[in-house]
Design an enzyme around this catalytic site. Sequence first.
Site, PDB file in Angstrom:
ATOM      1  N   TRP A 160       0.709  -1.393  -0.137  1.00 52.54           N
ATOM      2  CA  TRP A 160      -0.085   0.337  -0.293  1.00 52.54           C
ATOM      3  C   TRP A 160       1.004   1.121  -0.070  1.00 52.54           C
ATOM      4  CZ3 TRP A 160      -4.010  -2.161  -2.188  1.00 52.54           C
ATOM      5  CH2 TRP A 160      -4.274  -3.667  -1.838  1.00 52.54           C
ATOM      6  N   ASP A 161       2.985   1.309   0.921  1.00 49.71           N
ATOM      7  CA  ASP A 161       2.661   2.638   0.301  1.00 49.71           C
ATOM      8  C   ASP A 161       2.948   2.759  -0.909  1.00 49.71           C
ATOM      9  OD1 ASP A 161       3.350   2.910   3.160  1.00 49.71           O
ATOM     10  OD2 ASP A 161       4.774   1.850   3.751  1.00 49.71           O
TER      11      ASP A 161
END
Length: 401
Positions: A160-161
Amino acid sequence: MYQLLSGLRVIEASSFVASPTAGLYLAQMGAEVIRIDQSGGGPDFRRWPRGPSGFSLYWENLNRAKKSVAIDLSRPEGRALMQRLAASTGQFITNFPIEGFLAHEKLAAINPKLVTIRVMGQANGGPALDYTVNSAVGIPGMTGPAELGDAPVNHVLPAWDLLSGAYAAFAMLAAIQHRVVTGQGQEVRIPLADVAIGTVANLGMLAETVQEGHDRPRLGNTVYGAFGRDFVTRDGQRLMLMAITPRQWTGMVEVLGIGAEIDAIERDRGVSFATDEGLRYDHRDALFQLVEARVRGWDRAALESALEAKGCCYGGYATMTEAASDPVLVGNNPIFGRTDNPSGLDYPAPGPFVTLPSQERGAPLRAPRLGEHTGEMLSQLLRLSDAEIGVLAGDGVVALG
Protein backbone atom coordinates in the site's frame (compact mmCIF):
# COMPACT_ATOMS: atom_id res chain seq x y z
CA MET A 1 18.40 9.11 -16.55
CA TYR A 2 15.32 9.67 -18.67
CA GLN A 3 14.33 13.30 -19.22
CA LEU A 4 10.57 13.24 -19.83
CA LEU A 5 10.11 15.55 -16.83
CA SER A 6 13.14 17.72 -17.46
CA GLY A 7 12.49 21.27 -16.26
CA LEU A 8 10.12 20.20 -13.48
CA ARG A 9 11.33 21.08 -9.97
CA VAL A 10 9.72 19.44 -6.97
CA ILE A 11 10.30 19.99 -3.27
CA GLU A 12 9.89 16.90 -1.10
CA ALA A 13 9.60 16.83 2.69
CA SER A 14 8.89 13.28 3.71
CA SER A 15 10.01 10.06 5.33
CA PHE A 16 9.46 6.31 5.22
CA VAL A 17 8.15 4.75 1.96
CA ALA A 18 5.12 6.23 0.19
CA SER A 19 6.06 9.90 -0.10
CA PRO A 20 9.76 9.28 -0.90
CA THR A 21 8.68 6.76 -3.55
CA ALA A 22 6.65 9.46 -5.30
CA GLY A 23 9.67 11.74 -5.39
CA LEU A 24 11.90 8.90 -6.56
CA TYR A 25 9.69 8.07 -9.53
CA LEU A 26 9.52 11.72 -10.58
CA ALA A 27 13.29 12.08 -10.25
CA GLN A 28 13.91 8.97 -12.33
CA MET A 29 11.89 10.54 -15.12
CA GLY A 30 14.03 13.66 -15.13
CA ALA A 31 12.42 15.95 -12.56
CA GLU A 32 14.74 17.80 -10.19
CA VAL A 33 13.53 16.59 -6.80
CA ILE A 34 14.92 18.41 -3.77
CA ARG A 35 14.35 16.50 -0.56
CA ILE A 36 14.42 18.49 2.68
CA ASP A 37 15.31 16.69 5.90
CA GLN A 38 15.92 17.55 9.50
CA SER A 39 19.57 18.34 10.15
CA GLY A 40 21.19 15.12 11.22
CA GLY A 41 18.55 13.07 9.45
CA GLY A 42 14.83 12.48 9.79
CA PRO A 43 13.09 9.43 11.29
CA ASP A 44 13.95 7.21 8.32
CA PHE A 45 17.59 8.25 7.84
CA ARG A 46 18.95 5.21 9.70
CA ARG A 47 16.25 2.66 8.92
CA TRP A 48 17.14 -0.95 8.24
CA PRO A 49 18.49 -2.52 6.12
CA ARG A 50 21.84 -0.89 6.81
CA GLY A 51 25.32 -1.46 5.44
CA PRO A 52 28.40 -2.34 7.53
CA SER A 53 29.06 1.35 8.21
CA GLY A 54 25.52 1.80 9.55
CA PHE A 55 24.38 3.81 6.51
CA SER A 56 20.76 3.04 5.61
CA LEU A 57 20.47 1.16 2.33
CA TYR A 58 16.75 1.86 2.55
CA TRP A 59 17.32 5.64 2.58
CA GLU A 60 20.04 5.39 -0.05
CA ASN A 61 17.81 3.65 -2.57
CA LEU A 62 14.56 5.55 -1.97
CA ASN A 63 16.40 8.84 -2.52
CA ARG A 64 18.37 8.13 -5.67
CA ALA A 65 18.60 10.96 -8.19
CA LYS A 66 17.41 13.54 -5.63
CA LYS A 67 19.13 16.53 -4.11
CA SER A 68 19.35 17.02 -0.36
CA VAL A 69 18.79 20.04 1.86
CA ALA A 70 19.17 19.81 5.64
CA ILE A 71 17.43 22.29 7.95
CA ASP A 72 16.89 22.39 11.70
CA LEU A 73 13.09 22.21 11.65
CA SER A 74 12.89 22.37 15.44
CA ARG A 75 13.67 26.10 15.27
CA PRO A 76 11.20 28.79 14.14
CA GLU A 77 13.65 30.23 11.64
CA GLY A 78 14.23 26.75 10.22
CA ARG A 79 10.50 26.18 9.77
CA ALA A 80 10.10 29.59 8.13
CA LEU A 81 12.91 28.71 5.72
CA MET A 82 11.23 25.38 5.00
CA GLN A 83 7.96 27.15 4.17
CA ARG A 84 9.69 29.40 1.66
CA LEU A 85 11.41 26.45 0.03
CA ALA A 86 8.21 24.35 -0.08
CA ALA A 87 6.42 27.11 -1.98
CA SER A 88 9.36 28.12 -4.16
CA THR A 89 9.05 25.74 -7.12
CA GLY A 90 5.25 25.47 -7.23
CA GLN A 91 5.35 21.68 -6.64
CA PHE A 92 5.54 20.14 -3.18
CA ILE A 93 5.25 16.52 -1.98
CA THR A 94 5.01 15.71 1.71
CA ASN A 95 3.64 13.36 4.31
CA PHE A 96 3.79 15.97 7.07
CA PRO A 97 0.47 16.50 8.94
CA ILE A 98 -2.38 18.46 7.39
CA GLU A 99 -2.16 21.08 10.10
CA GLY A 100 1.01 22.78 11.18
CA PHE A 101 3.66 24.88 9.54
CA LEU A 102 3.42 22.98 6.23
CA ALA A 103 -0.37 23.28 5.91
CA HIS A 104 -1.25 24.03 2.30
CA GLU A 105 -3.06 27.25 3.17
CA LYS A 106 0.09 28.67 4.76
CA LEU A 107 2.24 27.72 1.79
CA ALA A 108 -0.34 28.96 -0.74
CA ALA A 109 -0.18 32.35 0.95
CA ILE A 110 3.40 32.48 -0.35
CA ASN A 111 2.64 30.93 -3.76
CA PRO A 112 -1.08 30.80 -4.71
CA LYS A 113 -0.37 28.45 -7.64
CA LEU A 114 1.31 25.86 -5.46
CA VAL A 115 0.43 22.21 -6.00
CA THR A 116 0.76 20.25 -2.75
CA ILE A 117 0.60 16.46 -2.83
CA ARG A 118 0.05 15.19 0.70
CA VAL A 119 0.37 11.50 1.46
CA MET A 120 -1.58 10.68 4.61
CA GLY A 121 -2.46 7.74 6.83
CA GLN A 122 -6.23 8.13 7.26
CA ALA A 123 -8.49 10.52 5.38
CA ASN A 124 -9.39 12.19 8.69
CA GLY A 125 -5.74 12.96 9.35
CA GLY A 126 -5.21 10.05 11.73
CA PRO A 127 -1.99 8.02 11.60
CA ALA A 128 -1.60 4.78 9.68
CA LEU A 129 1.21 2.64 8.29
CA ASP A 130 1.17 0.07 5.54
CA TYR A 131 0.94 -2.78 8.03
CA THR A 132 -1.92 -1.27 10.04
CA VAL A 133 -3.83 -0.48 6.86
CA ASN A 134 -3.22 -3.96 5.50
CA SER A 135 -4.55 -5.54 8.67
CA ALA A 136 -7.70 -3.39 8.45
CA VAL A 137 -8.74 -4.33 4.90
CA GLY A 138 -8.75 -8.11 5.39
CA ILE A 139 -5.76 -9.19 3.32
CA PRO A 140 -3.95 -11.03 6.18
CA GLY A 141 -7.02 -13.25 6.58
CA MET A 142 -6.62 -14.45 2.98
CA THR A 143 -2.85 -14.89 3.16
CA GLY A 144 -1.11 -18.13 4.07
CA PRO A 145 -2.08 -21.81 4.19
CA ALA A 146 -5.59 -22.90 5.15
CA GLU A 147 -4.39 -24.87 8.17
CA LEU A 148 -3.51 -21.64 9.96
CA GLY A 149 -7.17 -21.17 10.77
CA ASP A 150 -8.00 -17.64 11.88
CA ALA A 151 -4.42 -16.50 12.57
CA PRO A 152 -3.56 -13.48 10.37
CA VAL A 153 -0.50 -13.49 8.10
CA ASN A 154 1.12 -10.18 7.20
CA HIS A 155 2.95 -9.97 3.90
CA VAL A 156 6.47 -8.56 3.83
CA LEU A 157 6.06 -6.21 0.86
CA PRO A 158 4.68 -2.74 1.84
CA ALA A 159 2.27 -2.85 -1.09
CA TRP A 160 0.00 0.00 0.00
CA ASP A 161 2.95 2.32 0.58
CA LEU A 162 4.28 1.58 -2.89
CA LEU A 163 0.89 1.99 -4.55
CA SER A 164 0.31 5.25 -2.68
CA GLY A 165 3.71 6.55 -3.77
CA ALA A 166 3.03 5.74 -7.41
CA TYR A 167 -0.46 7.28 -7.12
CA ALA A 168 1.05 10.41 -5.56
CA ALA A 169 3.43 10.84 -8.50
CA PHE A 170 0.48 10.44 -10.88
CA ALA A 171 -1.57 12.93 -8.82
CA MET A 172 1.25 15.47 -9.00
CA LEU A 173 1.27 15.38 -12.79
CA ALA A 174 -2.55 15.51 -12.92
CA ALA A 175 -2.65 18.57 -10.66
CA ILE A 176 0.03 20.27 -12.72
CA GLN A 177 -2.01 19.65 -15.88
CA HIS A 178 -5.07 21.12 -14.14
CA ARG A 179 -3.02 24.20 -13.24
CA VAL A 180 -1.91 24.56 -16.87
CA VAL A 181 -5.55 24.67 -17.94
CA THR A 182 -7.02 26.74 -15.09
CA GLY A 183 -4.07 28.59 -13.57
CA GLN A 184 -5.07 27.25 -10.17
CA GLY A 185 -2.93 25.47 -7.60
CA GLN A 186 -4.42 23.09 -5.06
CA GLU A 187 -3.76 20.46 -2.43
CA VAL A 188 -4.26 16.80 -3.33
CA ARG A 189 -4.53 14.39 -0.40
CA ILE A 190 -3.75 10.69 -0.78
CA PRO A 191 -4.73 8.66 2.30
CA LEU A 192 -2.97 5.32 2.53
CA ALA A 193 -6.12 3.72 3.92
CA ASP A 194 -8.18 4.90 0.94
CA VAL A 195 -5.63 3.56 -1.53
CA ALA A 196 -5.81 0.19 0.21
CA ILE A 197 -9.58 -0.17 0.49
CA GLY A 198 -10.08 1.40 -2.95
CA THR A 199 -7.67 -1.07 -4.53
CA VAL A 200 -9.42 -3.99 -2.84
CA ALA A 201 -12.70 -2.64 -4.24
CA ASN A 202 -11.23 -2.16 -7.73
CA LEU A 203 -10.27 -5.85 -7.76
CA GLY A 204 -13.85 -6.86 -7.00
CA MET A 205 -12.95 -8.24 -3.57
CA LEU A 206 -15.18 -5.84 -1.66
CA ALA A 207 -18.18 -6.52 -3.90
CA GLU A 208 -17.55 -10.25 -3.62
CA THR A 209 -17.63 -10.14 0.17
CA VAL A 210 -20.73 -7.93 0.31
CA GLN A 211 -22.66 -10.08 -2.17
CA GLU A 212 -21.65 -13.47 -0.79
CA GLY A 213 -21.84 -12.50 2.86
CA HIS A 214 -18.59 -14.17 3.90
CA ASP A 215 -14.84 -13.79 3.59
CA ARG A 216 -12.82 -15.48 0.86
CA PRO A 217 -11.10 -18.55 2.34
CA ARG A 218 -7.37 -19.02 2.64
CA LEU A 219 -5.99 -20.85 -0.39
CA GLY A 220 -2.28 -21.10 0.35
CA ASN A 221 -0.44 -20.81 -2.97
CA THR A 222 -3.54 -21.53 -5.05
CA VAL A 223 -4.56 -18.66 -7.33
CA TYR A 224 -8.18 -17.63 -6.76
CA GLY A 225 -10.53 -18.07 -9.70
CA ALA A 226 -8.00 -19.62 -12.09
CA PHE A 227 -5.65 -22.56 -12.52
CA GLY A 228 -2.50 -21.78 -10.60
CA ARG A 229 -0.46 -23.38 -7.85
CA ASP A 230 3.04 -24.45 -6.95
CA PHE A 231 4.17 -27.97 -7.91
CA VAL A 232 7.34 -29.90 -7.09
CA THR A 233 9.47 -31.46 -9.83
CA ARG A 234 11.34 -34.76 -9.71
CA ASP A 235 14.58 -33.03 -8.68
CA GLY A 236 12.88 -31.32 -5.74
CA GLN A 237 12.43 -27.90 -7.33
CA ARG A 238 9.23 -25.93 -6.81
CA LEU A 239 7.55 -24.31 -9.80
CA MET A 240 4.58 -21.92 -9.90
CA LEU A 241 2.48 -23.07 -12.82
CA MET A 242 -0.32 -20.89 -14.24
CA ALA A 243 -2.92 -21.34 -16.98
CA ILE A 244 -4.97 -18.18 -17.41
CA THR A 245 -5.44 -18.04 -21.19
CA PRO A 246 -6.62 -20.84 -23.51
CA ARG A 247 -3.14 -21.03 -25.04
CA GLN A 248 -1.50 -21.44 -21.66
CA TRP A 249 -3.99 -24.16 -20.73
CA THR A 250 -3.71 -26.19 -23.94
CA GLY A 251 0.07 -25.81 -23.92
CA MET A 252 0.35 -27.13 -20.37
CA VAL A 253 -1.99 -30.04 -21.12
CA GLU A 254 0.12 -30.97 -24.16
CA VAL A 255 3.46 -30.68 -22.35
CA LEU A 256 2.30 -32.83 -19.45
CA GLY A 257 0.57 -35.33 -21.76
CA ILE A 258 -2.69 -35.25 -19.83
CA GLY A 259 -5.13 -34.67 -22.70
CA ALA A 260 -6.93 -37.99 -22.33
CA GLU A 261 -7.30 -37.56 -18.58
CA ILE A 262 -8.65 -34.02 -19.01
CA ASP A 263 -11.18 -35.27 -21.57
CA ALA A 264 -12.33 -37.89 -19.08
CA ILE A 265 -12.78 -35.33 -16.29
CA GLU A 266 -14.72 -33.04 -18.63
CA ARG A 267 -17.05 -35.86 -19.72
CA ASP A 268 -17.56 -37.04 -16.15
CA ARG A 269 -18.35 -33.56 -14.82
CA GLY A 270 -20.06 -32.09 -17.88
CA VAL A 271 -17.67 -29.16 -18.28
CA SER A 272 -15.08 -27.80 -20.70
CA PHE A 273 -11.88 -26.26 -19.39
CA ALA A 274 -10.61 -24.91 -22.73
CA THR A 275 -11.94 -21.34 -22.44
CA ASP A 276 -13.20 -20.93 -18.86
CA GLU A 277 -10.53 -20.29 -16.25
CA GLY A 278 -13.17 -20.23 -13.51
CA LEU A 279 -14.08 -23.85 -14.22
CA ARG A 280 -10.43 -24.85 -13.90
CA TYR A 281 -10.51 -23.31 -10.43
CA ASP A 282 -13.82 -24.92 -9.48
CA HIS A 283 -12.52 -28.36 -10.41
CA ARG A 284 -9.04 -27.93 -8.98
CA ASP A 285 -9.53 -30.98 -6.76
CA ALA A 286 -9.16 -33.24 -9.82
CA LEU A 287 -6.86 -31.02 -11.89
CA PHE A 288 -4.27 -30.33 -9.20
CA GLN A 289 -3.95 -34.01 -8.37
CA LEU A 290 -3.40 -34.87 -12.03
CA VAL A 291 -0.90 -32.08 -12.72
CA GLU A 292 0.97 -32.74 -9.48
CA ALA A 293 1.58 -36.37 -10.45
CA ARG A 294 2.85 -35.46 -13.94
CA VAL A 295 5.09 -32.59 -12.82
CA ARG A 296 6.72 -34.98 -10.35
CA GLY A 297 7.98 -36.98 -13.34
CA TRP A 298 9.97 -34.07 -14.79
CA ASP A 299 13.22 -32.39 -13.81
CA ARG A 300 12.77 -28.65 -13.54
CA ALA A 301 15.08 -27.57 -16.39
CA ALA A 302 13.49 -29.95 -18.90
CA LEU A 303 9.97 -29.00 -17.83
CA GLU A 304 10.69 -25.25 -18.08
CA SER A 305 12.12 -25.74 -21.57
CA ALA A 306 9.04 -27.66 -22.71
CA LEU A 307 6.65 -25.14 -21.16
CA GLU A 308 8.56 -22.24 -22.74
CA ALA A 309 8.25 -23.82 -26.18
CA LYS A 310 4.46 -23.95 -25.83
CA GLY A 311 4.01 -20.41 -24.53
CA CYS A 312 3.03 -21.55 -21.05
CA CYS A 313 3.21 -19.36 -17.94
CA TYR A 314 5.41 -20.53 -15.09
CA GLY A 315 7.88 -19.22 -12.57
CA GLY A 316 10.49 -20.85 -10.41
CA TYR A 317 10.96 -20.02 -6.76
CA ALA A 318 14.20 -18.39 -5.73
CA THR A 319 15.70 -16.80 -2.67
CA MET A 320 16.58 -13.14 -2.86
CA THR A 321 20.24 -14.18 -2.86
CA GLU A 322 19.55 -16.26 -5.96
CA ALA A 323 17.55 -13.43 -7.55
CA ALA A 324 20.46 -11.04 -7.00
CA SER A 325 22.71 -13.27 -9.10
CA ASP A 326 20.11 -14.05 -11.77
CA PRO A 327 21.47 -12.92 -15.18
CA VAL A 328 18.03 -11.97 -16.52
CA LEU A 329 16.54 -10.28 -13.45
CA VAL A 330 19.68 -8.40 -12.43
CA GLY A 331 22.91 -9.29 -14.24
CA ASN A 332 21.96 -8.24 -17.77
CA ASN A 333 18.94 -6.13 -16.88
CA PRO A 334 19.41 -2.56 -18.20
CA ILE A 335 17.50 -1.01 -15.27
CA PHE A 336 20.56 -1.77 -13.12
CA GLY A 337 23.94 -0.10 -13.13
CA ARG A 338 26.77 0.90 -10.84
CA THR A 339 27.10 4.25 -9.13
CA ASP A 340 28.98 5.98 -6.32
CA ASN A 341 26.75 5.21 -3.35
CA PRO A 342 27.06 7.34 -0.18
CA SER A 343 27.25 4.10 1.81
CA GLY A 344 30.48 3.28 0.00
CA LEU A 345 29.07 -0.08 -1.08
CA ASP A 346 29.14 -1.48 -4.61
CA TYR A 347 25.96 -3.27 -5.65
CA PRO A 348 23.47 -3.22 -8.57
CA ALA A 349 21.69 0.13 -8.37
CA PRO A 350 18.20 0.43 -9.92
CA GLY A 351 17.16 3.15 -12.31
CA PRO A 352 13.71 3.75 -13.83
CA PHE A 353 11.66 0.63 -14.44
CA VAL A 354 10.21 1.73 -17.79
CA THR A 355 11.87 1.38 -21.17
CA LEU A 356 11.75 4.33 -23.55
CA PRO A 357 13.08 3.23 -26.95
CA SER A 358 13.42 6.86 -28.02
CA GLN A 359 15.70 7.85 -25.13
CA GLU A 360 18.95 6.60 -23.66
CA ARG A 361 18.33 5.18 -20.20
CA GLY A 362 21.67 6.34 -18.82
CA ALA A 363 23.29 5.17 -15.62
CA PRO A 364 21.32 5.28 -12.35
CA LEU A 365 22.09 8.33 -10.26
CA ARG A 366 23.34 8.06 -6.71
CA ALA A 367 21.55 9.24 -3.63
CA PRO A 368 22.78 12.53 -2.15
CA ARG A 369 24.71 12.94 1.03
CA LEU A 370 22.51 14.51 3.68
CA GLY A 371 22.53 18.29 3.19
CA GLU A 372 24.82 18.04 0.14
CA HIS A 373 22.84 20.62 -1.83
CA THR A 374 21.72 22.94 0.96
CA GLY A 375 23.79 25.90 -0.12
CA GLU A 376 23.08 25.40 -3.82
CA MET A 377 19.32 25.26 -3.34
CA LEU A 378 19.15 28.20 -0.94
CA SER A 379 21.03 30.22 -3.53
CA GLN A 380 19.01 29.09 -6.55
CA LEU A 381 15.52 28.90 -5.06
CA LEU A 382 15.57 31.67 -2.46
CA ARG A 383 18.28 33.88 -3.98
CA LEU A 384 20.24 33.94 -0.73
CA SER A 385 23.79 35.23 -0.91
CA ASP A 386 26.82 33.22 0.19
CA ALA A 387 27.08 35.48 3.20
CA GLU A 388 23.45 34.87 4.19
CA ILE A 389 23.88 31.13 3.76
CA GLY A 390 27.04 31.27 5.83
CA VAL A 391 25.18 32.99 8.68
CA LEU A 392 22.41 30.36 8.60
CA ALA A 393 24.98 27.58 8.67
CA GLY A 394 26.98 29.25 11.44
CA ASP A 395 23.84 29.62 13.55
CA GLY A 396 22.95 25.94 12.97
CA VAL A 397 19.72 26.71 11.11
CA VAL A 398 20.94 24.72 8.11
CA ALA A 399 23.56 22.06 7.55
CA LEU A 400 25.73 22.25 4.43
CA GLY A 401 26.54 18.52 4.23
